[in-house]
Design a protein around this motif. Structure first.
Motif, PDB file in Angstrom:
ATOM      1  N   PHE A  69      -4.201   6.624 -48.288  1.00 49.18           N
ATOM      2  CA  PHE A  69      -4.126   6.709 -49.756  1.00 49.18           C
ATOM      3  C   PHE A  69      -5.178   7.672 -50.315  1.00 49.18           C
ATOM      4  O   PHE A  69      -4.876   8.492 -51.190  1.00 49.18           O
ATOM      5  CB  PHE A  69      -4.309   5.315 -50.354  1.00 49.18           C
ATOM      6  CG  PHE A  69      -4.236   5.285 -51.859  1.00 49.18           C
ATOM      7  CD1 PHE A  69      -3.013   5.374 -52.507  1.00 49.18           C
ATOM      8  CD2 PHE A  69      -5.387   5.173 -52.618  1.00 49.18           C
ATOM      9  CE1 PHE A  69      -2.937   5.347 -53.888  1.00 49.18           C
ATOM     10  CE2 PHE A  69      -5.319   5.142 -54.000  1.00 49.18           C
ATOM     11  CZ  PHE A  69      -4.094   5.234 -54.644  1.00 49.18           C
ATOM     12  N   ASP A  70      -6.391   7.601 -49.820  1.00 44.87           N
ATOM     13  CA  ASP A  70      -7.444   8.484 -50.322  1.00 44.87           C
ATOM     14  C   ASP A  70      -7.130   9.945 -50.035  1.00 44.87           C
ATOM     15  O   ASP A  70      -7.463  10.830 -50.835  1.00 44.87           O
ATOM     16  CB  ASP A  70      -8.792   8.102 -49.721  1.00 44.87           C
ATOM     17  CG  ASP A  70      -9.298   6.770 -50.241  1.00 44.87           C
ATOM     18  OD1 ASP A  70      -8.978   6.425 -51.395  1.00 44.87           O
ATOM     19  OD2 ASP A  70      -9.991   6.056 -49.498  1.00 44.87           O
ATOM     20  N   ASP A  71      -6.488  10.217 -48.906  1.00 48.75           N
ATOM     21  CA  ASP A  71      -6.090  11.590 -48.599  1.00 48.75           C
ATOM     22  C   ASP A  71      -5.060  12.093 -49.606  1.00 48.75           C
ATOM     23  O   ASP A  71      -5.067  13.268 -49.985  1.00 48.75           O
ATOM     24  CB  ASP A  71      -5.524  11.681 -47.188  1.00 48.75           C
ATOM     25  CG  ASP A  71      -6.602  11.525 -46.119  1.00 48.75           C
ATOM     26  OD1 ASP A  71      -7.789  11.686 -46.455  1.00 48.75           O
ATOM     27  OD2 ASP A  71      -6.245  11.237 -44.963  1.00 48.75           O
ATOM     28  N   LEU A  72      -4.168  11.204 -50.029  1.00 47.99           N
ATOM     29  CA  LEU A  72      -3.190  11.592 -51.048  1.00 47.99           C
ATOM     30  C   LEU A  72      -3.881  11.958 -52.360  1.00 47.99           C
ATOM     31  O   LEU A  72      -3.523  12.940 -53.018  1.00 47.99           O
ATOM     32  CB  LEU A  72      -2.200  10.446 -51.301  1.00 47.99           C
ATOM     33  CG  LEU A  72      -0.947  10.357 -50.450  1.00 47.99           C
ATOM     34  CD1 LEU A  72      -0.067   9.213 -50.961  1.00 47.99           C
ATOM     35  CD2 LEU A  72      -0.180  11.655 -50.465  1.00 47.99           C
ATOM     36  N   GLU A 108      10.753  12.921 -54.647  1.00 48.73           N
ATOM     37  CA  GLU A 108      10.784  14.261 -54.063  1.00 48.73           C
ATOM     38  C   GLU A 108      11.451  15.250 -55.002  1.00 48.73           C
ATOM     39  O   GLU A 108      10.976  16.382 -55.181  1.00 48.73           O
ATOM     40  CB  GLU A 108      11.516  14.205 -52.720  1.00 48.73           C
ATOM     41  CG  GLU A 108      11.259  15.390 -51.799  1.00 48.73           C
ATOM     42  CD  GLU A 108      12.000  16.654 -52.205  1.00 48.73           C
ATOM     43  OE1 GLU A 108      11.509  17.763 -51.895  1.00 48.73           O
ATOM     44  OE2 GLU A 108      13.084  16.544 -52.832  1.00 48.73           O
ATOM     45  N   PHE A 109      12.546  14.839 -55.617  1.00 52.32           N
ATOM     46  CA  PHE A 109      13.315  15.727 -56.496  1.00 52.32           C
ATOM     47  C   PHE A 109      12.473  16.220 -57.664  1.00 52.32           C
ATOM     48  O   PHE A 109      12.554  17.389 -58.061  1.00 52.32           O
ATOM     49  CB  PHE A 109      14.561  14.984 -57.004  1.00 52.32           C
ATOM     50  CG  PHE A 109      15.463  15.824 -57.863  1.00 52.32           C
ATOM     51  CD1 PHE A 109      16.430  16.636 -57.289  1.00 52.32           C
ATOM     52  CD2 PHE A 109      15.345  15.807 -59.245  1.00 52.32           C
ATOM     53  CE1 PHE A 109      17.261  17.413 -58.081  1.00 52.32           C
ATOM     54  CE2 PHE A 109      16.176  16.585 -60.042  1.00 52.32           C
ATOM     55  CZ  PHE A 109      17.143  17.393 -59.456  1.00 52.32           C
ATOM     56  N   PHE A 110      11.657  15.333 -58.238  1.00 55.52           N
ATOM     57  CA  PHE A 110      10.886  15.686 -59.428  1.00 55.52           C
ATOM     58  C   PHE A 110       9.459  16.153 -59.109  1.00 55.52           C
ATOM     59  O   PHE A 110       8.648  16.314 -60.009  1.00 55.52           O
ATOM     60  CB  PHE A 110      10.852  14.502 -60.395  1.00 55.52           C
ATOM     61  CG  PHE A 110      12.172  14.248 -61.056  1.00 55.52           C
ATOM     62  CD1 PHE A 110      12.657  15.107 -62.030  1.00 55.52           C
ATOM     63  CD2 PHE A 110      12.947  13.150 -60.707  1.00 55.52           C
ATOM     64  CE1 PHE A 110      13.887  14.875 -62.644  1.00 55.52           C
ATOM     65  CE2 PHE A 110      14.177  12.912 -61.305  1.00 55.52           C
ATOM     66  CZ  PHE A 110      14.651  13.782 -62.281  1.00 55.52           C
ATOM     67  N   GLY A 111       9.158  16.377 -57.837  1.00 55.84           N
ATOM     68  CA  GLY A 111       7.888  16.990 -57.476  1.00 55.84           C
ATOM     69  C   GLY A 111       6.712  16.062 -57.363  1.00 55.84           C
ATOM     70  O   GLY A 111       5.564  16.502 -57.504  1.00 55.84           O
ATOM     71  N   ALA A 112       6.955  14.774 -57.105  1.00 53.74           N
ATOM     72  CA  ALA A 112       5.839  13.846 -56.913  1.00 53.74           C
ATOM     73  C   ALA A 112       5.073  14.185 -55.640  1.00 53.74           C
ATOM     74  O   ALA A 112       5.643  14.690 -54.664  1.00 53.74           O
ATOM     75  CB  ALA A 112       6.345  12.405 -56.847  1.00 53.74           C
ATOM     76  N   ALA A 113       3.785  13.903 -55.659  1.00 53.96           N
ATOM     77  CA  ALA A 113       2.930  14.217 -54.513  1.00 53.96           C
ATOM     78  C   ALA A 113       3.012  13.170 -53.417  1.00 53.96           C
ATOM     79  O   ALA A 113       2.535  13.389 -52.309  1.00 53.96           O
ATOM     80  CB  ALA A 113       1.482  14.378 -54.965  1.00 53.96           C
ATOM     81  N   GLY A 114       3.598  11.997 -53.703  1.00 51.17           N
ATOM     82  CA  GLY A 114       3.706  10.966 -52.696  1.00 51.17           C
ATOM     83  C   GLY A 114       4.279   9.685 -53.259  1.00 51.17           C
ATOM     84  O   GLY A 114       4.430   9.539 -54.477  1.00 51.17           O
ATOM     85  N   ARG A 139      10.459  14.679 -46.600  1.00 45.87           N
ATOM     86  CA  ARG A 139       9.890  15.766 -47.404  1.00 45.87           C
ATOM     87  C   ARG A 139       8.716  15.342 -48.273  1.00 45.87           C
ATOM     88  O   ARG A 139       7.963  16.198 -48.732  1.00 45.87           O
ATOM     89  CB  ARG A 139      10.988  16.340 -48.307  1.00 45.87           C
ATOM     90  CG  ARG A 139      12.166  16.960 -47.559  1.00 45.87           C
ATOM     91  CD  ARG A 139      11.789  18.255 -46.917  1.00 45.87           C
ATOM     92  NE  ARG A 139      12.907  18.892 -46.237  1.00 45.87           N
ATOM     93  CZ  ARG A 139      12.819  20.045 -45.583  1.00 45.87           C
ATOM     94  NH1 ARG A 139      11.657  20.675 -45.535  1.00 45.87           N
ATOM     95  NH2 ARG A 139      13.865  20.555 -44.971  1.00 45.87           N
ATOM     96  N   VAL A 140       8.577  14.051 -48.549  1.00 51.71           N
ATOM     97  CA  VAL A 140       7.522  13.595 -49.456  1.00 51.71           C
ATOM     98  C   VAL A 140       6.522  12.744 -48.678  1.00 51.71           C
ATOM     99  O   VAL A 140       6.898  12.045 -47.730  1.00 51.71           O
ATOM    100  CB  VAL A 140       8.129  12.803 -50.640  1.00 51.71           C
ATOM    101  CG1 VAL A 140       8.743  11.501 -50.179  1.00 51.71           C
ATOM    102  CG2 VAL A 140       7.094  12.546 -51.731  1.00 51.71           C
ATOM    103  N   ALA A 141       5.262  12.830 -49.058  1.00 47.33           N
ATOM    104  CA  ALA A 141       4.221  12.056 -48.368  1.00 47.33           C
ATOM    105  C   ALA A 141       4.377  10.571 -48.680  1.00 47.33           C
ATOM    106  O   ALA A 141       4.564  10.185 -49.833  1.00 47.33           O
ATOM    107  CB  ALA A 141       2.844  12.543 -48.806  1.00 47.33           C
ATOM    108  N   LEU A 142       4.280   9.733 -47.650  1.00 45.31           N
ATOM    109  CA  LEU A 142       4.467   8.296 -47.779  1.00 45.31           C
ATOM    110  C   LEU A 142       3.209   7.574 -47.327  1.00 45.31           C
ATOM    111  O   LEU A 142       2.585   7.963 -46.344  1.00 45.31           O
ATOM    112  CB  LEU A 142       5.660   7.833 -46.937  1.00 45.31           C
ATOM    113  CG  LEU A 142       6.990   8.549 -47.179  1.00 45.31           C
ATOM    114  CD1 LEU A 142       8.038   8.072 -46.179  1.00 45.31           C
ATOM    115  CD2 LEU A 142       7.476   8.319 -48.607  1.00 45.31           C
ATOM    116  N   SER A 143       2.855   6.514 -48.056  1.00 43.50           N
ATOM    117  CA  SER A 143       1.648   5.755 -47.724  1.00 43.50           C
ATOM    118  C   SER A 143       1.880   4.276 -47.952  1.00 43.50           C
ATOM    119  O   SER A 143       2.311   3.871 -49.034  1.00 43.50           O
ATOM    120  CB  SER A 143       0.469   6.236 -48.592  1.00 43.50           C
ATOM    121  OG  SER A 143      -0.689   5.465 -48.355  1.00 43.50           O
ATOM    122  N   GLN A 144       1.607   3.468 -46.938  1.00 43.54           N
ATOM    123  CA  GLN A 144       1.646   2.016 -47.085  1.00 43.54           C
ATOM    124  C   GLN A 144       0.212   1.487 -47.053  1.00 43.54           C
ATOM    125  O   GLN A 144      -0.579   1.872 -46.193  1.00 43.54           O
ATOM    126  CB  GLN A 144       2.472   1.383 -45.973  1.00 43.54           C
ATOM    127  CG  GLN A 144       3.974   1.617 -46.122  1.00 43.54           C
ATOM    128  CD  GLN A 144       4.757   0.863 -45.076  1.00 43.54           C
ATOM    129  OE1 GLN A 144       4.952   1.343 -43.966  1.00 43.54           O
ATOM    130  NE2 GLN A 144       5.209  -0.322 -45.420  1.00 43.54           N
TER     131      GLN A 144
END
Length: 233
Positions: A69-72, A108-114, A139-144
């Protein structure tokens, strides 16, 4: 499958293609990435993913990268919305994998960073979620994360991020916030039945509501995500 082979071919160990079926585009990408193909009976596909869900081709692959999460938060080279904002979607207890996948697709479509969600009491990144994302999960960064309210508080304490929670009623009008939104936002979506949990609400800087003209009380969470992302982005 095409998006997996395009975006993450190194994760794919092999493809299982149903005997008698042909997928020329997939086979070409697999050959380019040197991914082996095995021909198998349909029964094996159904054993692996469930009756009625097999579509003729399956990938045996390593899971996508799980971002810290912090990397995001600190990532400067990630995607931005059409207006140049950095926006991360946070899912607070979404339990339907199809909804999770649809939210990832909109993100992803609207340009979210994750997209971020908790490990417990939430839908996992299952084959159903991946399929509903229509390739966006590649295509989009995922974080749990382990504790959602704790990471939201940490983001707030950084002084760089604003936490925006979506609620059915009693929030500020979404369109008003969208006139001049923060440059870095965490957009928090509640669960299908209960919405935002109390601790999550307490971590929000703003609560916003999508204004309605009809008589239905609320939107499905994936539809609400698309509306909020389109409006804020």
């Amino acid at each position: 499958m095409l998006e997996l082979l395009r975006a993450g071919p190194g994760r794919v160990q092999r493809l299982l293609i149903e005997t008698g079926r042909e997928f020329p585009a997939i086979a070409a990408l697999a050959a380019e990435a040197e991914v082996p193909i095995e021909l198998v009976e349909r029964e094996l596909h159904e054993d692996l993913v469930g009756p009625g869900l097999a579509r003729g081709v399956l990938a045996v692959a390593d899971p996508p990268r799980s971002w810290d999460f912090d990397d995001l938060l600190e990532r400067e080279d990630g995607p931005r919305t059409r207006r140049g904002h950095r926006l991360i979607v946070v899912c607070d207890g979404i339990v339907d994998p199809h909804n999770l996948g649809a939210v990832i697709r909109s993100a992803e479509f609207f340009g979210a960073a994750g997209v971020v969600w908790a490990r417990d009491r939430s839908a996992p990144l299952s084959p159903a979620a991946v399929r509903a994302s229509a390739g966006a999960s590649e295509r989009v960064a995922l974080s749990q994360v382990t504790n959602l309210s704790r990471v939201l508080e940490r983001a707030k304490q950084s002084g760089d991020w604003w936490v925006i929670g979506t609620v059915v009623d009693a929030g500020a009008a979404l369109r008003e916030l969208a006139v001049d939104p923060p440059g870095q936002m965490l957009l928090v979506l509640g669960s299908e039945q209960r919405g935002l949990r109390r601790l999550t609400r307490e971590r929000c800087d703003f609560l916003v509501t999508i204004e309605r003209a009809g008589s239905l009380g609320s939107l499905n969470v994936s539809a609400a995500a698309a509306v909020a992302l389109a409006t804020l982005g």
